[in-house]
Write an enzyme that holds these catalytic residues in place. Structure first.
Site, PDB file in Angstrom:
ATOM      1  N   ASP A 138      11.025   1.453   4.976  1.00  0.00           N
ATOM      2  CA  ASP A 138      10.706   0.284   5.791  1.00  0.00           C
ATOM      3  C   ASP A 138      11.766   0.140   6.877  1.00  0.00           C
ATOM      4  O   ASP A 138      12.874   0.661   6.750  1.00  0.00           O
ATOM      5  CB  ASP A 138      10.672  -0.972   4.924  1.00  0.00           C
TER       6      ASP A 138
ATOM      7  N   TYR B  33      13.389   5.412   2.012  1.00  0.00           N
ATOM      8  CA  TYR B  33      14.025   5.147   0.731  1.00  0.00           C
ATOM      9  C   TYR B  33      13.990   6.371  -0.173  1.00  0.00           C
ATOM     10  O   TYR B  33      14.709   6.431  -1.157  1.00  0.00           O
ATOM     11  CB  TYR B  33      13.334   3.998  -0.001  1.00  0.00           C
TER      12      TYR B  33
ATOM     13  N   THR C 284      -1.161   0.661   0.229  1.00  0.00           N
ATOM     14  CA  THR C 284      -0.576  -0.545   0.821  1.00  0.00           C
ATOM     15  C   THR C 284       0.664  -0.190   1.648  1.00  0.00           C
ATOM     16  O   THR C 284       1.741  -0.719   1.404  1.00  0.00           O
ATOM     17  CB  THR C 284      -0.207  -1.578  -0.269  1.00  0.00           C
TER      18      THR C 284
ATOM     19  N   ASN D  84       3.388  -0.154   4.680  1.00  0.00           N
ATOM     20  CA  ASN D  84       3.844  -1.025   5.750  1.00  0.00           C
ATOM     21  C   ASN D  84       3.753  -0.233   7.067  1.00  0.00           C
ATOM     22  O   ASN D  84       3.356   0.930   7.072  1.00  0.00           O
ATOM     23  CB  ASN D  84       5.261  -1.552   5.473  1.00  0.00           C
ATOM     24  N   GLN D  85       4.125  -0.843   8.163  1.00  0.00           N
ATOM     25  CA  GLN D  85       3.987  -0.188   9.470  1.00  0.00           C
ATOM     26  C   GLN D  85       4.793   1.103   9.540  1.00  0.00           C
ATOM     27  O   GLN D  85       4.300   2.125  10.021  1.00  0.00           O
ATOM     28  CB  GLN D  85       4.411  -1.146  10.586  1.00  0.00           C
TER      29      GLN D  85
ATOM     30  N   GLU E 276       5.701   3.085   7.109  1.00  0.00           N
ATOM     31  CA  GLU E 276       5.092   4.101   6.250  1.00  0.00           C
ATOM     32  C   GLU E 276       3.812   4.669   6.852  1.00  0.00           C
ATOM     33  O   GLU E 276       3.585   5.883   6.791  1.00  0.00           O
ATOM     34  CB  GLU E 276       4.813   3.508   4.868  1.00  0.00           C
TER      35      GLU E 276
ATOM     36  N   SER F 136      -2.387  -2.216   5.550  1.00  0.00           N
ATOM     37  CA  SER F 136      -1.052  -2.106   6.132  1.00  0.00           C
ATOM     38  C   SER F 136      -0.580  -3.468   6.585  1.00  0.00           C
ATOM     39  O   SER F 136      -1.362  -4.385   6.759  1.00  0.00           O
ATOM     40  CB  SER F 136      -1.045  -1.132   7.320  1.00  0.00           C
ATOM     41  N   SER F 137       0.711  -3.594   6.774  1.00  0.00           N
ATOM     42  CA  SER F 137       1.254  -4.810   7.366  1.00  0.00           C
ATOM     43  C   SER F 137       2.072  -4.408   8.575  1.00  0.00           C
ATOM     44  O   SER F 137       2.694  -3.362   8.595  1.00  0.00           O
ATOM     45  CB  SER F 137       2.119  -5.575   6.360  1.00  0.00           C
TER      46      SER F 137
ATOM     47  N   ASP G 102       6.615  -4.014  -2.907  1.00  0.00           N
ATOM     48  CA  ASP G 102       6.182  -3.594  -4.251  1.00  0.00           C
ATOM     49  C   ASP G 102       5.369  -4.698  -4.914  1.00  0.00           C
ATOM     50  O   ASP G 102       4.341  -4.428  -5.536  1.00  0.00           O
ATOM     51  CB  ASP G 102       7.390  -3.251  -5.120  1.00  0.00           C
TER      52      ASP G 102
END
Length: 169
Positions: free
Chosen positions: A3, A8, A29, A31-32, A34, A57-58, A97
């Site tokens: 992120d 990570y 799920t 994120n941007q 990823e 996605s966020s 998570d």
């Protein structure tokens, strides 16, 4: 995977995620950061995000005061949803998570109703994050005090009060 521009996991695992795990998944799920890694696309607009994926996605595309969560499903006629979420002033560890766990659980409990699952996931997550933020502001913002207040949020996890509704696009 990562992120905010930081991985990570070892970068050598990216092809495993991209070529092995993602094709096997029923629910994703990212994120941007990823989704950019998985697709190789740079996301600067909402259209970029939709082009890059047909998965959850966020993104931080709307503005500095809101987080934009996008959801889509390929089941049946398909559906695309968008929800704007006011950002909180604090950063949290583990919220992605928790989001993934909640979305999986609510997808199961709602028989894969992506709209209801998204709304209940967001409602639950927002309550847990707000409770955690309030606690840390009283006790002091330390890593220990920023641990997500899951036990204290048990009733919200079981029966979330939806205040933010997804818009079908």
């Amino acid at each position: 995977m990562g992120d905010n521009g930081k991985m990570y996991v070892p970068k050598e695992l990216l092809p495993v995620y991209k070529d092995v795990l993602v094709p096997l998944a029923d629910i994703l799920t990212p994120n941007q950061f990823e989704i950019e890694l998985l697709t190789g696309c740079s996301i600067n607009t909402i259209d970029d995000d939709w082009k890059a994926c047909e998965m959850r996605s966020s993104s931080n595309l709307e503005n500095n005061s809101n987080l934009l969560t996008l959801a889509s499903s390929r089941v049946g006629a398909g559906i695309k949803l968008s929800t704007e979420i006011p950002k909180l002033s604090t950063s949290f560890v583990g919220s992605g998570d928790l989001f993934a766990c909640l979305f999986l659980a609510w997808s199961y409990k709602t028989n894969n109703n992506i709209k209801v699952a998204s709304e209940k996931t967001i409602a639950t997550l927002q309550r847990v994050l707000k409770r955690t933020e309030q606690y840390a502001k009283i006790k002091g913002i330390t890593p220990q005090n920023m641990e997500l207040k899951l036990i204290q949020s048990k009733s919200n996890i079981e029966d979330p009060h939806v205040e933010l509704f997804a818009t079908e696009l």
